[in-house]
Scaffold this motif. Structure first.
Motif, PDB file in Angstrom:
ATOM      1  N   UNK A 203       0.832  -1.202   0.000  1.00 22.25           N
ATOM      2  CA  UNK A 203       0.000   0.000   0.000  1.00 22.25           C
ATOM      3  C   UNK A 203       0.872   1.260   0.000  1.00 22.25           C
ATOM      4  N   UNK A 204       1.965   1.217   0.780  1.00 25.42           N
ATOM      5  CA  UNK A 204       2.892   2.356   0.799  1.00 25.42           C
ATOM      6  C   UNK A 204       3.463   2.597  -0.591  1.00 25.42           C
ATOM      7  N   UNK A 205       3.827   1.532  -1.303  1.00 27.67           N
ATOM      8  CA  UNK A 205       4.365   1.689  -2.657  1.00 27.67           C
ATOM      9  C   UNK A 205       3.355   2.345  -3.589  1.00 27.67           C
ATOM     10  N   UNK A 206       2.069   1.974  -3.437  1.00 22.93           N
ATOM     11  CA  UNK A 206       1.052   2.592  -4.297  1.00 22.93           C
ATOM     12  C   UNK A 206       0.875   4.069  -3.951  1.00 22.93           C
ATOM     13  N   UNK A 207       0.979   4.406  -2.670  1.00 16.57           N
ATOM     14  CA  UNK A 207       0.902   5.815  -2.269  1.00 16.57           C
ATOM     15  C   UNK A 207       2.057   6.608  -2.881  1.00 16.57           C
ATOM     16  N   UNK A 208       3.255   6.015  -2.829  1.00 17.01           N
ATOM     17  CA  UNK A 208       4.427   6.714  -3.371  1.00 17.01           C
ATOM     18  C   UNK A 208       4.253   6.996  -4.867  1.00 17.01           C
ATOM     19  N   UNK A 209       3.777   6.021  -5.603  1.00 16.66           N
ATOM     20  CA  UNK A 209       3.605   6.198  -7.054  1.00 16.66           C
ATOM     21  C   UNK A 209       2.574   7.292  -7.337  1.00 16.66           C
ATOM     22  N   UNK A 210       1.476   7.286  -6.577  1.00 20.84           N
ATOM     23  CA  UNK A 210       0.442   8.293  -6.790  1.00 20.84           C
ATOM     24  C   UNK A 210       0.963   9.683  -6.436  1.00 20.84           C
ATOM     25  N   UNK A 211       1.695   9.788  -5.315  1.00 19.90           N
ATOM     26  CA  UNK A 211       2.226  11.080  -4.900  1.00 19.90           C
ATOM     27  C   UNK A 211       3.287  11.589  -5.866  1.00 19.90           C
ATOM     28  N   UNK A 212       4.035  10.684  -6.488  1.00 17.89           N
ATOM     29  CA  UNK A 212       5.013  11.100  -7.499  1.00 17.89           C
ATOM     30  C   UNK A 212       4.301  11.741  -8.691  1.00 17.89           C
ATOM     31  N   UNK A 213       3.143  11.170  -9.088  1.00 15.86           N
ATOM     32  CA  UNK A 213       2.363  11.770 -10.181  1.00 15.86           C
ATOM     33  C   UNK A 213       1.826  13.137  -9.776  1.00 15.86           C
ATOM     34  N   UNK A 214       1.356  13.233  -8.548  1.00 15.87           N
ATOM     35  CA  UNK A 214       0.852  14.517  -8.052  1.00 15.87           C
ATOM     36  C   UNK A 214       1.965  15.564  -8.068  1.00 15.87           C
ATOM     37  N   UNK A 215       3.180  15.159  -7.667  1.00 14.09           N
ATOM     38  CA  UNK A 215       4.310  16.093  -7.652  1.00 14.09           C
ATOM     39  C   UNK A 215       4.643  16.563  -9.062  1.00 14.09           C
ATOM     40  N   UNK A 216       4.627  15.634 -10.031  1.00 14.76           N
ATOM     41  CA  UNK A 216       4.954  16.024 -11.411  1.00 14.76           C
ATOM     42  C   UNK A 216       3.925  16.992 -11.975  1.00 14.76           C
ATOM     43  N   UNK A 217       2.679  16.875 -11.538  1.00 13.57           N
ATOM     44  CA  UNK A 217       1.628  17.782 -12.016  1.00 13.57           C
ATOM     45  C   UNK A 217       1.550  19.063 -11.197  1.00 13.57           C
ATOM     46  N   UNK A 218       2.477  19.210 -10.218  1.00 10.31           N
ATOM     47  CA  UNK A 218       2.522  20.389  -9.347  1.00 10.31           C
ATOM     48  C   UNK A 218       1.190  20.608  -8.620  1.00 10.31           C
ATOM     49  N   UNK A 219       0.601  19.518  -8.166  1.00 14.63           N
ATOM     50  CA  UNK A 219      -0.668  19.615  -7.470  1.00 14.63           C
ATOM     51  C   UNK A 219      -0.574  19.108  -6.042  1.00 14.63           C
ATOM     52  N   UNK A 220      -1.739  19.000  -5.397  1.00 13.16           N
ATOM     53  CA  UNK A 220      -1.855  18.372  -4.091  1.00 13.16           C
ATOM     54  C   UNK A 220      -3.036  17.422  -4.153  1.00 13.16           C
ATOM     55  N   UNK A 221      -3.198  16.589  -3.140  1.00 14.51           N
ATOM     56  CA  UNK A 221      -4.238  15.567  -3.168  1.00 14.51           C
ATOM     57  C   UNK A 221      -4.831  15.406  -1.778  1.00 14.51           C
ATOM     58  N   UNK A 222      -6.142  15.190  -1.734  1.00 11.50           N
ATOM     59  CA  UNK A 222      -6.797  14.903  -0.458  1.00 11.50           C
ATOM     60  C   UNK A 222      -6.424  13.496   0.008  1.00 11.50           C
ATOM     61  N   UNK A 223      -6.277  13.315   1.316  1.00  8.04           N
ATOM     62  CA  UNK A 223      -6.024  11.990   1.877  1.00  8.04           C
ATOM     63  C   UNK A 223      -7.116  11.021   1.455  1.00  8.04           C
ATOM     64  N   UNK A 224      -8.356  11.487   1.463  1.00 11.15           N
ATOM     65  CA  UNK A 224      -9.477  10.627   1.105  1.00 11.15           C
ATOM     66  C   UNK A 224      -9.377  10.157  -0.343  1.00 11.15           C
ATOM     67  N   UNK A 225      -8.911  11.041  -1.232  1.00 10.50           N
ATOM     68  CA  UNK A 225      -8.738  10.667  -2.637  1.00 10.50           C
ATOM     69  C   UNK A 225      -7.556   9.720  -2.799  1.00 10.50           C
ATOM     70  N   UNK A 226      -6.485   9.961  -2.050  1.00  7.54           N
ATOM     71  CA  UNK A 226      -5.289   9.115  -2.138  1.00  7.54           C
ATOM     72  C   UNK A 226      -5.611   7.665  -1.781  1.00  7.54           C
ATOM     73  N   UNK A 227      -6.333   7.457  -0.695  1.00  5.64           N
ATOM     74  CA  UNK A 227      -6.627   6.076  -0.300  1.00  5.64           C
ATOM     75  C   UNK A 227      -7.694   5.457  -1.185  1.00  5.64           C
ATOM     76  N   UNK A 228      -8.550   6.293  -1.803  1.00  7.08           N
ATOM     77  CA  UNK A 228      -9.570   5.754  -2.715  1.00  7.08           C
ATOM     78  C   UNK A 228      -8.924   5.128  -3.939  1.00  7.08           C
ATOM     79  N   UNK A 229      -7.787   5.691  -4.398  1.00  8.03           N
ATOM     80  CA  UNK A 229      -7.081   5.092  -5.536  1.00  8.03           C
ATOM     81  C   UNK A 229      -6.627   3.666  -5.200  1.00  8.03           C
ATOM     82  N   UNK A 230      -6.380   3.403  -3.922  1.00 11.64           N
ATOM     83  CA  UNK A 230      -5.931   2.069  -3.507  1.00 11.64           C
ATOM     84  C   UNK A 230      -7.103   1.194  -3.068  1.00 11.64           C
TER      85      UNK A 230
END
Length: 760
Positions: free
Chosen positions: A384-411
């Protein structure tokens, strides 16, 4: 009988012209003949008890007398709490105005003068910022404790390339400056020919002060150079405090290790001296000296450290230059690298690392990736941590931020699957330890519907990643902003970056922006981003795009169908117009998502603008009603309060304000009721004030007239309050201001302490 207001009899000798917030001072001469000369070309409507003088902002009348000193007087009713009214009470404005004109003559037409409030109103300091390299002249007018002075010097040096200190006649710090720099620049004002003339002086070690005027001075990298300084050669010391030659170093291009503290004799006050192995990128290693502000964490000899921010190379001893011992690096900050070696600085070898203590703080989780930390998570959790890292890396490349609720929903998870402690554990595991030099990905995560700013869990994440547990809130916010910016910039770029100070966003700034945007909406117009910032008293050059996102989110939070998106009224400064570049980022952080009606941010800019026009117009016409009693139930119960208790607390606070003859803001009222002012929408505020004044009926005293907005103007929903109580109302700001003043005077008169006291 209603008590009469007495005329103001205080001898106010200074005022400002043009508007209440003006920085243009005037001094009213004492003599009646000089008075007539002073009033030529002026009217009695030109003068204000200036905000920058610590005054009330109301108009003043120039009074001419034959048998006593001429002076300014307030117009009744008088409720001013201004403390300094004498002939020297506007000296800080005269000095700021003189410096601004002088810098224009020195080739700096865009110099910006500010008067920071040090806790007891403006006037205790003058700050002038100028030049593309972030230079600052600080004139300290008021006294400061020595420790505060030294701390302020370090803080300002960290935020500006050059800081030139000067002192007013009552600062009591000029002798400390003489000890530090060999001389001190002094400012003073004298009354001459009906005005206050500014003089600049040079104080020596023998306490003598030689005066001149700014037009005889020149500006150099060392600051203000008076004729007396230019005529006197400076003594050369082995370690001069103000070197004649200083070479700027490229940020993050020089590393050092094996640092050893040295005797600090001869260094600048507030700085510490070290000797270390130093290597610039692409050059050899030398043993040389470094100075850092004493307020930062000392460098460790067993770490490889990178010099950050403004830094300068200074020659000390010509004979020793060949060995490197004749050089000194003056720097403001450094950071420890993750590894003990780096291919960019191959010659640097840190000292052996000392043994670590065996115990660990109960609040300090293990560093991510260590053997012990892996025992805290199962293999499924690490996936699960690995999936969070991959999602956050995409968010960083898009210069955005993400809600915790949205982050865990992807998983495939829901918020109920995690406790707050679980959230911290997983975010710590997705991050990097403090010493790694990599960005903290948790800085890209926020909670849905949280107020703008640092997420509530970020401090615990920092602790888990190796930061101290007792960091001040301001330091946590600075780390959060820097880590977020670093994540957005990525770690693959080798281009040096400039460290910037995050914009401080407070309720006063947000209130000023909202007020100006409401006026724009009522006129069905648009406003340039730079113009809006100027009206809110913010320099556009100090607002980075990421700060712009935070600012727009604060203005429009929370996003909803009943709230206008005021940032849709802002257009870019370019000739093409359109929204500002960070409008889409702000919209998405607020919770906006593309729809059929607005598939893009550009389309949403137009749609939300029309909605803002309609909602503001609806509010101005009084068709928007405050929430009903039943509708507000969830709001109160969620906070463990009752409507009746809140209304009673607010009424009590307003009665106390009426007795003290002062106006109040919502921060005071909310605190008295046990609420947070940021949680109260305009509708809730209007509802509370209507219920406070409902017993007074259509003719009684209006306590709500004592509530003011950030710029001492009626609250934007004052017309709604009048209409709900069956009173005459209007949407014209000037008329509303007149009604508010009349009602305020009635409230003060009705609640005079003598009239409220029981008969004995």
């Amino acid at each position: 009988m209603m008590p009469q207001f007495e005329e103001d009899t205080r001898k106010v000798q200074t005022a400002v012209t043009g508007r209440p917030g003006s920085g243009s001072p005037v001094f009213l001469p004492f003599d009646h003949d000089d008075f007539d000369l002073f009033m030529r070309g002026r009217t009695r409507e030109d003068f204000y008890c200036g905000i920058l003088l610590g005054g009330c902002g109301k108009k003043l009348t120039a009074k001419r007398y034959l048998d006593k000193k001429c002076h300014f007087a307030h117009r009744p009713p008088v409720h001013c709490r201004r403390t300094r009214t004498g002939e020297d009470s506007a000296d800080h404005l005269y000095i700021g105005e003189a410096l601004h004109q002088w810098l224009r003559a020195q080739g700096h037409p865009n110099a910006e003068v500010t008067y920071p409030d040090m806790g007891s109103g403006p006037g205790h300091a003058v700050e002038v910022r100028f030049g593309p390299e972030r230079r600052l002249i600080r004139v300290q007018m008021a006294r400061l404790p020595l420790a505060t002075w030294e701390k302020t010097r370090v803080e300002l040096s960290g935020r500006n390339t050059h800081v030139h200190w000067a002192y007013g006649p009552d600062s009591g710090l000029a002798h400390n400056e003489v000890e530090a720099e060999g001389h001190a620049i002094r400012f003073s004002c004298r009354t001459e020919r009906g005005t206050r003339k500014v003089y600049v002086g040079t104080q020596r070690a023998n306490h003598s002060v030689e005066l001149t005027t700014l037009d005889h001075c020149r500006l150099t990298d060392d600051g203000i150079i008076t004729p007396h300084l230019a005529d006197t050669p400076r003594a050369v010391t082995p370690e001069p405090r103000s070197p004649s030659v200083a070479f700027p170093l490229l940020p993050e291009s020089v590393a050092f290790t094996a640092s050893v503290p040295m005797n600090a004799v001869g260094t600048d006050p507030g700085h510490l001296l070290y000797e270390a192995d130093v290597q610039p990128a692409g050059s050899g290693m030398m043993r040389m000296r470094l100075t850092f502000p004493s307020g930062i964490e000392p460098p460790l000899p067993h770490r490889l450290n990178l010099i950050e921010g403004p830094a300068y190379l200074t020659p000390l001893d010509t004979a020793a230059l060949a060995t490197g011992q004749g050089w000194l690096i003056r720097a403001h900050s450094f950071s420890a690298l993750a590894e003990r070696t780096d291919p960019r600085w191959p010659a640097l070898r840190p000292s052996p690392e000392p043994p670590r203590p065996q115990t660990r703080s109960a609040r300090q989780p293990e560093a991510p990736g260590s053997a012990n930390s892996r025992q805290l998570l199962t293999s499924e959790e690490w996936a699960l941590v690995d999936s969070f890292r991959k999602r956050l890396a995409k968010v960083a490349r898009s210069r955005g931020i993400i809600n915790w609720e949205t982050l865990i929903a992807y998983a495939g998870h829901a918020p109920a699957d995690f406790t707050p402690e679980d959230r911290v554990r997983f975010l710590v595991a997705t991050g990097h330890h403090r010493s790694s030099g990599k960005p903290v990905l948790a800085s890209l995560v926020k909670l849905a519907r949280q107020r703008p700013g640092v997420p509530p869990f970020f401090r615990d994440v920092l602790v888990g990643l190796g930061w101290e547990a007792d960091l001040p809130d301001a330091r946590v916010e600075a780390i959060w902003a820097k880590q977020q910016k670093t994540a957005h910039q990525g770690t693959g770029s080798a281009a040096p970056t400039t460290t910037t100070v995050p914009l401080t966003i407070n309720s006063d700034l947000v209130g000023r922006l909202r007020q100006h945007l409401h006026l724009v909406a009522r006129g069905h117009g648009l406003i340039k981003w730079s113009t809006l910032l100027k009206k809110a008293r913010v320099a556009a050059s100090t607002v980075a795009p990421e700060d712009g996102v935070r600012l727009l989110v604060a203005v429009d939070f929370p996003y909803g169908s009943d709230r206008p998106v005021l940032s849709s009224l802002i257009r870019a400064d370019s000739q093409q117009g359109g929204p500002v570049s960070f409008f889409e980022a702000a919209l998405r952080e607020l919770g906006w998502e593309p729809s059929d009606d607005a598939p893009t941010a550009a389309a949403a800019w137009k749609t939300e603008r029309e909605r803002a026009y309609a909602l503001v117009r609806q509010s101005a016409q009084g068709t928007r009603t405050p929430p009903r009693l039943a509708e507000g139930g969830a709001f109160w119960t969620k906070r463990g309060l009752t409507r009746a208790a809140v209304i009673t607390s607010v009424r009590t606070s307003l009665l106390a304000a009426a007795r003290r003859r002062v106006s109040v803001g919502w921060h005071t009222l909310a605190a008295a009721a046990g609420l947070n002012a940021e949680d109260l929408s305009d509708q809730i505020r209007a509802f509370i004030l209507i219920e406070v004044d409902r017993p007074s009926g259509p003719t009684g005293v209006l306590l709500s007239s004592l509530v003011i907005s950030t710029e001492n103007t009626p609250v934007p929903y004052f017309a709604d309050i009048l209409k709900a109580l069956g009173r005459p109302h209007t949407t014209r700001p000037i008329e509303l201001g007149r009604i508010r003043k009349l009602e305020q005077a009635r409230a003060f008169a009705a609640h005079e302490p003598s009239t409220d006291a029981p008969n004995t």
